[in-house]
Design an enzyme around this catalytic site. Structure first.
Site, PDB file in Angstrom:
ATOM      1  N   GLY A 172       0.790  -1.216   0.000  1.00  0.00           N
ATOM      2  CA  GLY A 172       0.000   0.000   0.000  1.00  0.00           C
ATOM      3  C   GLY A 172       0.828   1.275   0.000  1.00  0.00           C
ATOM      4  N   SER A 198       5.411 -10.205  -6.625  1.00  0.00           N
ATOM      5  CA  SER A 198       4.221 -10.089  -7.461  1.00  0.00           C
ATOM      6  C   SER A 198       4.414  -8.963  -8.458  1.00  0.00           C
ATOM      7  CB  SER A 198       3.017  -9.798  -6.583  1.00  0.00           C
ATOM      8  OG  SER A 198       3.255  -8.623  -5.842  1.00  0.00           O
ATOM      9  N   ILE A 201      -0.721  -5.173  -8.540  1.00  0.00           N
ATOM     10  CA  ILE A 201      -2.149  -5.535  -8.527  1.00  0.00           C
ATOM     11  C   ILE A 201      -2.934  -4.226  -8.502  1.00  0.00           C
ATOM     12  CG2 ILE A 201      -3.980  -6.784  -7.351  1.00  0.00           C
ATOM     13  CD1 ILE A 201      -1.727  -8.487  -6.040  1.00  0.00           C
ATOM     14  N   THR A 202      -2.664  -3.396  -7.504  1.00  0.00           N
ATOM     15  CA  THR A 202      -3.374  -2.120  -7.454  1.00  0.00           C
ATOM     16  C   THR A 202      -2.397  -0.946  -7.487  1.00  0.00           C
ATOM     17  OG1 THR A 202      -3.301  -2.219  -5.057  1.00  0.00           O
ATOM     18  CG2 THR A 202      -5.289  -3.063  -6.094  1.00  0.00           C
ATOM     19  N   SER A 203      -1.099  -1.225  -7.611  1.00  0.00           N
ATOM     20  CA  SER A 203      -0.098  -0.160  -7.541  1.00  0.00           C
ATOM     21  C   SER A 203       0.505   0.129  -8.920  1.00  0.00           C
ATOM     22  CB  SER A 203       1.000  -0.575  -6.566  1.00  0.00           C
ATOM     23  OG  SER A 203       1.691  -1.685  -7.088  1.00  0.00           O
ATOM     24  N   THR A 207       7.338  -5.260  -7.403  1.00  0.00           N
ATOM     25  CA  THR A 207       8.779  -5.502  -7.483  1.00  0.00           C
ATOM     26  C   THR A 207       9.134  -6.183  -8.809  1.00  0.00           C
ATOM     27  OG1 THR A 207       9.048  -5.601  -5.095  1.00  0.00           O
ATOM     28  CG2 THR A 207      10.720  -6.715  -6.401  1.00  0.00           C
ATOM     29  N   ASP A 260     -11.383  -9.426   3.686  1.00  0.00           N
ATOM     30  CA  ASP A 260     -10.192 -10.251   3.867  1.00  0.00           C
ATOM     31  C   ASP A 260     -10.075 -10.680   5.324  1.00  0.00           C
ATOM     32  OD1 ASP A 260      -9.696  -7.656   4.553  1.00  0.00           O
ATOM     33  OD2 ASP A 260      -7.609  -7.647   3.913  1.00  0.00           O
ATOM     34  N   SER A 268      -2.401 -16.625   2.963  1.00  0.00           N
ATOM     35  CA  SER A 268      -1.970 -16.250   1.615  1.00  0.00           C
ATOM     36  C   SER A 268      -0.496 -15.853   1.613  1.00  0.00           C
ATOM     37  CB  SER A 268      -2.779 -15.057   1.104  1.00  0.00           C
ATOM     38  OG  SER A 268      -4.105 -15.423   0.924  1.00  0.00           O
ATOM     39  N   LYS A 292      -2.193  -0.225   3.521  1.00  0.00           N
ATOM     40  CA  LYS A 292      -3.210  -1.264   3.638  1.00  0.00           C
ATOM     41  C   LYS A 292      -3.683  -1.425   5.081  1.00  0.00           C
ATOM     42  CE  LYS A 292      -4.105  -5.773   1.556  1.00  0.00           C
ATOM     43  NZ  LYS A 292      -3.485  -6.894   0.840  1.00  0.00           N
TER      44      LYS A 292
END
Lengths: 499, 499
Positions: A172, A198, A201-203, A207, A260, A268, A292
């Site tokens: 986040g 990863s 996703i939302t950014s 990395t 979540d 996860s 987050k």
């Protein structure tokens, strides 16, 4: 029962689906969600039933099949297939069990997760599982079982070396590319770090998106092993390999309501670590507006849970709670962030101080928590700093880049977006806030992460004094249209507050 | 933001859906389930976003629209539409609130049910609502609010007359066409009975399917009023009018896990009654193997809840718990059941005694519970019997059939399936069980309820002594194929047990 096939020419990408007309479904006592065993010759598939109310989509006597089913049973339009009612997956009764408030066993959770991975459940059924986990909660034992199930329903990377170290950031925070600095320092210090990350996703950049500016990140398990055996670590995209694959499917139904469950979140994260056989882990929980985790209380609770669950999984876990209230580093977007990282690793004067500081702090934290020798444990920060300052971390980074199919090895080869636009201060004052979400959003609208060179470069941070007309940040984009979108978005958001 | 339209040529029948390529979605920070406001000229629609991972379905720069959206915004393939992010429906936050265990207010529940009726929620979102109701439960006040919301988000039938009487059977018993006998008796006694019924959902015939053998059942609200004003009641299909329409959409996501929260069940039933302005209600809960309610304990609990919720809704509710262990009447299937009903109403010697008895008992129950005068209340059963025996109930039935567009008025005009097959006893003994589910299933496979004449006629009931070779039941079907299916199914089920 025999049906003529109607090729629906649709692909779901997930669950196999077959459609019957409502008249046939009523006659056969079939309902939406029932499982049909479809056979043609020696080929067969189990599909989930959907019911068409009108005869337009699927006529009585016909069975509509989606592409995946057509392929699996080798069917063509108007050919005849045999259809029988199949049992519903056992996991459905287990999900109902959890919904009723009962505790699930190790086997139960494995069955559910396996069916999710194998695309045997519909999104409605997975939603019931997520809702059950959220409302009833997973206890410690269940969380451990869930984690193990998520690990064991995918591949597991086995590499030599001990301790196998991993780090995770709850996320986040814009920028925040510490991984790419911490991993080389740790490898240089003698740790084994098979790092999978990863994509965004939302950014504006994950990395993996940033690392991909410098080299290949989509390696198969065999290639990953080779790199780790040579260099002592790697930095690859986890999505290219089948490591703990259940997560992605669960996230899809979590999103609409931002549900979540804590147990789910822990499982996860730790499943991804377990799938690379990590033994020693550092978890970073940034706390603050826009991050987050927004409250200290929730962060502390999570910290306790991580340590407890880790213990039961045989993982050593260290948790740090950091300041997540503003971006880390100056660049936001793959190329801009890669540049920051290389500046830090090469001790360049342009290196963002906050990124350097946070990376050293994290590397030191791991060294102190999981010491390779007595001296190093007591002087973690100084030891990490000596590795960075000496250029040893940069050397490791260069080796990784080389082994992963180098694209760019020096900072000056990194290309930024063709068009840039300076955003200037409208007045004089002190910057009191830089909002992660707003800044991220502008970078994304400008094209990040798909346009690698797109993004934002922050010239100032919170606390800086600025004069009227000073450039606060620069937007980079690959074309005029995207730049105009970014400017349009900027008007709606007050991401930077100057007072 | 502008997008070119790709006509997906798919119809969902429910929620409006639009599809973007994942690259565009990431750039715009959009996620599956987000709401998009799509405009073309003066026309617009709000659609739920789905994301295509490949470019095969929807290319970047394109927006895939389903038929309903295409029509609503007047778009064509390759035309340009304007797309903006719309707020998510308020109901989503409210569903999350319930999921967190908080209590929903009257307004909250209205908002959720209204959005469900208006197709504003996805099946995943409705699933969260159902799961929340199931795990957290609805308290008495919430159940009342839910019922009112379900009534007020549809049309409400207003007719003259008082008391307005209705009856409901929880279901699961084959045959059981008491409604078509009870309603004429009650109307003849002076009650107002604007009866709406369902079509078959899981059974070989609903009351509406059976009534449809005799006359039209798909009347609009205006026509219903006319019939009720003339005759004092009606027997129509509730699905043809927009009465408490939320129920159907909720049932779809309840089915996969057979989730039915008690509060939800009560609200669904009482909303249907409230939507015809019923003031006095009789609820029949058949209990037994194969019936919907299988234990006496659950039946008693439901009974208590019905009375409590009814009180708060201003409805008088009487609940009876009856034997649901075997079929009622001899015919199973629309025409066969219609014949049973007319035989009972005309006091024919062929009239099934159990159907006559149960109908009289139910009519009497209502008369005693909601008396129109002192005498009638004390002698409910005798009064109901006198109405039936005198032919007054049959007269009322004839009037209803006439006013609802008569098809058949006398028993001998009812056509049964062209082909029949007698199922004979393999040995001598006593019939100890006739299973509802198995018998229903054979009738359905034979073609009921779509082939009106298809079904089963039971020559014997539980307790009867039969000899080897005696016909136990006859199967009726419209063609050889369906008869062969029925015979095939019979082999797999032991619906009738003789010892």
């Amino acid at each position: 029962m025999k049906f003529k096939v109607t090729d629906l020419d649709i692909s779901t990408g997930g669950t196999l689906v077959a459609v019957l007309n409502h008249k046939d479904a009523t006659m056969l006592d079939l309902h939406t969600g029932d499982r049909l065993h479809i056979t043609r010759g020696r080929k067969s598939a189990v599909a989930v039933l959907d019911i068409a109310e009108s005869s337009k989509a699927v006529k009585p006597g016909r069975i509509g099949l989606m592409e995946e089913v057509i392929r699996k049973v080798g069917a063509k339009n108007s050919c005849v297939v045999n259809v029988n009612l199949d049992k519903k997956p056992k996991s459905i009764a287990l999900i109902r069990k959890k919904l009723e408030g009962k505790t699930l066993s190790d086997d139960d959770l494995f069955t559910i997760i396996e069916d999710i991975v194998k695309n045997k459940l519909t999104s409605v059924e997975i939603t019931y599982f997520v809702a059950a986990g959220f409302t009833r909660g997973f206890n410690l034992v269940e969380t451990v079982s869930l984690t193990k199930a998520m690990i064991n329903t995918g591949d597991v990377l086995k590499v030599g070396g001990y301790p196998i170290v991993d780090k995770h950031c709850i996320g986040g925070v814009a920028g925040n590319r510490t991984t790419m600095v911490v991993v080389p320092i740790l490898i240089a210090a003698g740790y084994c770090v098979p790092k999978t990350s990863s994509r965004s996703i939302t950014s504006p950049a994950g990395t993996s998106d940033t690392m991909e500016v410098l080299c290949d990140v989509e390696l198969d398990v065999k290639s990953i092993k080779k790199v780790v055996d040579k260099v002592g670590g790697c930095m690859v995209w986890g999505g290219a390999v089948n490591l703990a694959p259940a997560d992605d499917k669960i996230i899809t139904v979590e999103h609409p309501l931002s549900v979540d469950a804590e147990g789910q979140l822990l499982a996860s994260i730790l499943a991804k670590k377990g799938s690379v056989s990590a033994t020693h882990i550092l978890v970073d929980i940034p706390v603050g507006r826009g991050a987050k985790v927004s409250s200290m209380m929730k962060a502390r609770r999570l910290k306790g849970l991580f340590i407890k669950v880790g213990k039961k999984l045989g993982m050593k876990i260290r948790v740090i709670i950091t300041d997540g209230s503003e971006p880390i580093g100056n660049g936001i977007g793959p190329s801009l962030e890669a540049r920051d990282v290389l500046w830090v690793l090469s001790n360049d004067s342009n290196a963002p101080k906050d990124l350097r500081r946070k990376s050293l702090m994290m590397a030191a934290e791991i060294m102190r928590a999981y010491p390779l020798s007595d001296w190093k444990s007591k002087h973690g920060y100084r030891y990490a700093k000596s590795i960075l300052d000496s250029g040893k971390a940069m050397e490791v980074m260069q080796s990784i880049i080389k082994k992963q199919g180098a694209r760019i090895t020096s900072v000056d080869k990194i290309k930024l977006g063709k068009i840039s636009f300076d955003v200037k201060s409208a007045g004089k004052g002190k910057i009191v806030r830089i909002d992660n979400k707003s800044i991220s959003r502008i970078a994304k609208v400008a094209g990040a992460p798909f346009d690698k060179g797109a993004g934002i470069y922050l010239h100032h941070h919170v606390g800086d004094q600025v004069d009227k007309g000073d450039t606060i940040f620069t937007i980079y984009a690959e074309n005029k249209q995207k730049m105009s979108y970014a400017k349009e978005f900027m008007k709606q958001y007050d991401g930077i507050v100057i007072r």
